[in-house]
Each structure stands twice: as C-alpha cells, then as structure tokens.
Design a protein around this motif. Structure first.
Motif, PDB file in Angstrom:
ATOM      1  N   PRO A 169     -12.276 -57.425  15.522  1.00 58.54           N
ATOM      2  CA  PRO A 169     -13.002 -55.847  14.190  1.00 58.54           C
ATOM      3  C   PRO A 169     -14.233 -55.863  14.766  1.00 58.54           C
ATOM      4  CG  PRO A 169     -12.371 -57.520  13.095  1.00 58.54           C
ATOM      5  CD  PRO A 169     -12.252 -58.210  14.319  1.00 58.54           C
ATOM      6  N   PHE A 170     -14.217 -54.558  15.557  1.00 57.20           N
ATOM      7  CA  PHE A 170     -15.939 -54.343  16.631  1.00 57.20           C
ATOM      8  C   PHE A 170     -16.357 -53.282  14.641  1.00 57.20           C
ATOM      9  CE2 PHE A 170     -14.231 -52.728  19.493  1.00 57.20           C
ATOM     10  CZ  PHE A 170     -14.983 -51.663  19.874  1.00 57.20           C
ATOM     11  N   ALA A 171     -15.621 -52.264  14.553  1.00 59.63           N
ATOM     12  CA  ALA A 171     -16.408 -51.568  13.650  1.00 59.63           C
ATOM     13  C   ALA A 171     -15.008 -51.224  12.908  1.00 59.63           C
ATOM     14  CB  ALA A 171     -16.373 -50.307  14.847  1.00 59.63           C
ATOM     15  N   ARG A 177      -8.970 -39.893   4.899  1.00 61.31           N
ATOM     16  CA  ARG A 177      -7.521 -40.107   4.955  1.00 61.31           C
ATOM     17  C   ARG A 177      -7.195 -41.508   5.066  1.00 61.31           C
ATOM     18  NH1 ARG A 177      -2.879 -34.272   5.667  1.00 61.31           N
ATOM     19  NH2 ARG A 177      -4.529 -32.909   4.491  1.00 61.31           N
ATOM     20  N   ALA A 178      -7.613 -41.602   5.636  1.00 59.03           N
ATOM     21  CA  ALA A 178      -7.652 -43.153   7.209  1.00 59.03           C
ATOM     22  C   ALA A 178      -8.885 -44.140   7.004  1.00 59.03           C
ATOM     23  CB  ALA A 178      -6.616 -42.706   8.019  1.00 59.03           C
ATOM     24  N   ARG A 179      -8.808 -45.133   6.594  1.00 57.99           N
ATOM     25  CA  ARG A 179      -9.761 -46.345   7.503  1.00 57.99           C
ATOM     26  C   ARG A 179      -8.973 -46.753   8.640  1.00 57.99           C
ATOM     27  NH1 ARG A 179     -11.247 -42.791   4.068  1.00 57.99           N
ATOM     28  NH2 ARG A 179     -11.940 -43.761   2.415  1.00 57.99           N
ATOM     29  N   VAL A 180     -10.162 -46.802   9.930  1.00 58.92           N
ATOM     30  CA  VAL A 180      -9.556 -46.750  11.096  1.00 58.92           C
ATOM     31  C   VAL A 180     -10.522 -48.278  11.562  1.00 58.92           C
ATOM     32  CG1 VAL A 180      -8.920 -46.038  13.239  1.00 58.92           C
ATOM     33  CG2 VAL A 180      -9.147 -45.316  11.797  1.00 58.92           C
ATOM     34  N   VAL A 181      -9.798 -48.581  12.095  1.00 57.84           N
ATOM     35  CA  VAL A 181     -10.735 -50.432  12.942  1.00 57.84           C
ATOM     36  C   VAL A 181     -10.975 -49.918  14.436  1.00 57.84           C
ATOM     37  CG1 VAL A 181     -10.329 -52.881  12.958  1.00 57.84           C
ATOM     38  CG2 VAL A 181      -9.637 -51.484  10.869  1.00 57.84           C
ATOM     39  N   VAL A 182     -11.312 -50.352  14.459  1.00 60.28           N
ATOM     40  CA  VAL A 182     -11.629 -50.343  15.962  1.00 60.28           C
ATOM     41  C   VAL A 182     -11.645 -51.843  16.792  1.00 60.28           C
ATOM     42  CG1 VAL A 182     -12.881 -49.578  18.295  1.00 60.28           C
ATOM     43  CG2 VAL A 182     -12.793 -48.019  16.105  1.00 60.28           C
ATOM     44  N   ALA A 183     -10.918 -52.015  17.594  1.00 57.85           N
ATOM     45  CA  ALA A 183     -11.028 -54.001  17.957  1.00 57.85           C
ATOM     46  C   ALA A 183     -10.711 -54.307  19.498  1.00 57.85           C
ATOM     47  CB  ALA A 183      -9.943 -54.868  17.006  1.00 57.85           C
ATOM     48  N   TRP A 184     -10.745 -54.604  19.916  1.00 54.63           N
ATOM     49  CA  TRP A 184     -10.155 -55.596  20.777  1.00 54.63           C
ATOM     50  C   TRP A 184      -8.737 -55.966  20.791  1.00 54.63           C
ATOM     51  CZ3 TRP A 184     -10.833 -54.920  26.015  1.00 54.63           C
ATOM     52  CH2 TRP A 184     -10.139 -55.788  27.407  1.00 54.63           C
ATOM     53  N   CYS A 185      -7.546 -55.724  21.660  1.00 59.51           N
ATOM     54  CA  CYS A 185      -6.499 -56.351  21.055  1.00 59.51           C
ATOM     55  C   CYS A 185      -6.098 -57.379  21.652  1.00 59.51           C
ATOM     56  CB  CYS A 185      -5.322 -55.591  20.738  1.00 59.51           C
ATOM     57  SG  CYS A 185      -3.655 -55.991  20.620  1.00 59.51           S
ATOM     58  N   GLU A 186      -6.036 -58.500  21.441  1.00 58.09           N
ATOM     59  CA  GLU A 186      -5.561 -59.824  22.318  1.00 58.09           C
ATOM     60  C   GLU A 186      -4.513 -59.619  23.309  1.00 58.09           C
ATOM     61  OE1 GLU A 186      -6.192 -62.800  21.228  1.00 58.09           O
ATOM     62  OE2 GLU A 186      -7.978 -63.383  21.237  1.00 58.09           O
ATOM     63  N   LEU A 187      -3.341 -58.497  21.981  1.00 59.59           N
ATOM     64  CA  LEU A 187      -1.950 -58.803  23.150  1.00 59.59           C
ATOM     65  C   LEU A 187      -1.702 -57.749  24.113  1.00 59.59           C
ATOM     66  CD1 LEU A 187       1.093 -58.597  22.767  1.00 59.59           C
ATOM     67  CD2 LEU A 187       1.068 -57.336  21.044  1.00 59.59           C
ATOM     68  N   ARG A 188      -2.755 -56.231  23.737  1.00 57.80           N
ATOM     69  CA  ARG A 188      -3.270 -55.389  24.961  1.00 57.80           C
ATOM     70  C   ARG A 188      -3.758 -55.891  25.710  1.00 57.80           C
ATOM     71  NH1 ARG A 188       2.488 -53.970  23.892  1.00 57.80           N
ATOM     72  NH2 ARG A 188       2.412 -53.285  22.130  1.00 57.80           N
ATOM     73  N   GLN A 189      -4.426 -56.669  25.505  1.00 57.18           N
ATOM     74  CA  GLN A 189      -5.676 -56.438  26.455  1.00 57.18           C
ATOM     75  C   GLN A 189      -6.465 -55.477  26.810  1.00 57.18           C
ATOM     76  OE1 GLN A 189      -7.407 -59.848  27.769  1.00 57.18           O
ATOM     77  NE2 GLN A 189      -6.474 -60.736  26.317  1.00 57.18           N
ATOM     78  N   THR A 190      -7.013 -54.122  25.810  1.00 54.36           N
ATOM     79  CA  THR A 190      -7.599 -53.370  25.260  1.00 54.36           C
ATOM     80  C   THR A 190      -7.968 -53.082  24.257  1.00 54.36           C
ATOM     81  OG1 THR A 190      -7.880 -51.329  26.778  1.00 54.36           O
ATOM     82  CG2 THR A 190      -5.716 -51.696  25.654  1.00 54.36           C
ATOM     83  N   PHE A 191      -8.988 -52.061  24.144  1.00 59.36           N
ATOM     84  CA  PHE A 191      -9.559 -51.265  22.971  1.00 59.36           C
ATOM     85  C   PHE A 191      -8.161 -50.694  21.995  1.00 59.36           C
ATOM     86  CE2 PHE A 191     -13.152 -51.557  25.020  1.00 59.36           C
ATOM     87  CZ  PHE A 191     -14.088 -52.442  24.914  1.00 59.36           C
TER      88      PHE A 191
END
Length: 229
Positions: A169-171, A177-191
């Motif tokens: 997680p980096f942002a 209506r929501a809180r959204v975590v922006v992250a690099w996903c190791e499973l998908r190997q992308t943001f």
C-alpha cells in the motif's frame, strides 16, 4: 507589495521546490529583480532560514525553519479550517480527532485577529454518505503506508468472490462513499485499487516492500495518466 509579504511569498515559493531552483527563476515568479532577490534571500538567512545555494547555482530551503503564526493569510487560515472540518467529519475517528487537535493547536498560537477569522469561518462541509470501513483497519492501513510495509489481506470483490493477497500500500483515497487503497498486488503483479470496506481481514506483515513509496506513487501516476499539478 510590502517587503514582508514579498519575503513570505519567497519562503512559500522555496517550500514548493524540493530541489535547487535558480535565482532567475525565483525572481521571475516573484516579479522582482535579481538584485532584490539576492537581498531578500540574505535577509531570510539572517533571520534563521536555512537556504543553501549561491548566485548561478540555485537555491533550496532546508527543512526546519518555522514561519511565525502571524504570517498566515486569511485565505490560508480558511483553507486550514475547511480541510480540518472535512477530515473531522469524513475521516475515521482517529484521523478526525487528530484534525480537531491540530486545528486547536493552530488556534492557540494565532494572533487575535486571525483567531477570530478561524472561529468565524463560514466555509462548511456538506453532508456525505457514511462509510462502513472500520476505524482500526484504516489506522492500520495508514501506518503500513507510512512504514512502507506489506499488508496481508483477505478481500471480497464486488461479485462476492474472496481472495488472499499480499499488497504494497502506498496511497489511500478518501471518497464520499468509500476509502480506496492504492497498492501493488503481488498476486496480479500490477497496481490495484482495493476498497477498505471490502477487506475482510488485514494484517501488517512487518516486512518492508522493496520499492520506495514515492517511487510507487510516481509510477502509478504515470501509468494512470494522473497529473501531479
């Protein structure tokens, strides 16, 4: 423009630049001559501002120099009030309490006329949709972002399917209506973007992710075509 206002504008301009900026560039933005700029920089240095640089090389303001409270403008005070009120109403409990505490600290050191401006500010935050994300989860996410730690999450997508993921997680985006975590996903190997209220479980792994947060944020912005201005 008064000299005191010009010095304030120069300080604010230097604060916006993380890397050395030329005297010519500073003078052009302020609409003053180079000679006046050099005098103003010398004045600020005498007052304790840690400005490194020299004519022809550029200037950069080192952190640590505090502006006197009276140097807030009325617009700046109203911006602080509006931002703090938004966070107090739309943030989780810990972040909301921090916003109220910060505003109280600012009010305590303001001169009387600006304190009156703060207390009487007519800028209000309209009602918004409540979110269902747990306060503790958001606090853990913010701490992981600050520490640049990987998070282990169990996530339920919009269709109800669950998955276990390791993310960097980096942002954290705050929407009505929501809180959204922006992250690099190791499973998908992308943001990827993850709604905080769909995180069924999460834990700080205690492991730092291998790239700096600022680098991830910069790359994500470039990938998404998001301007930094």
């Amino acid at each position: 423009m008064s000299r005191s206002q010009r010095l304030l504008d120069l300080m604010q301009l230097l604060r916006r630049h993380r890397y050395p900026v030329t005297g010519a560039g500073l003078a052009a933005e302020l609409g003053i001559s180079l000679r006046t700029l050099y005098r103003d920089i010398a004045t600020l240095q005498e007052q304790g501002a840690h400005i490194d640089g020299a004519p022809g090389l550029g200037y950069v303001l080192q952190p640590g120099f505090m502006l006197p409270p009276l140097m807030f403008s009325e617009d700046e005070v109203e911006a602080l009030v509006l931002g703090s009120r938004w966070v107090a109403q739309r943030g989780d409990r810990r972040l909301g309490a921090a916003a109220r505490d910060a505003l109280a600290k600012i009010a305590a050191v303001l001169p009387p006329d600006l304190r009156d401006t703060l207390d009487a500010s007519a800028l209000l935050v309209g009602p918004g949709q409540p979110t269902v994300a747990e306060d503790g989860g958001l606090a853990l996410i913010r701490q992981a972002i600050r520490s640049e730690h990987k998070l282990e999450i169990r996530y339920r997508d919009v269709g109800g399917a669950e998955s276990v993921r390791t993310i960097w997680p980096f942002a954290l985006g705050y929407f009505d209506r929501a809180r959204v975590v922006v992250a690099w996903c190791e499973l998908r190997q992308t943001f990827r973007h993850f709604r905080a209220d769909r995180m069924i479980a999460l834990a700080d792994s205690g492991q730092r992710y291998p790239r700096r947060r600022q680098t991830l944020l910069k790359t994500w912005r470039e990938t998404e075509g998001i301007s930094t201005q």
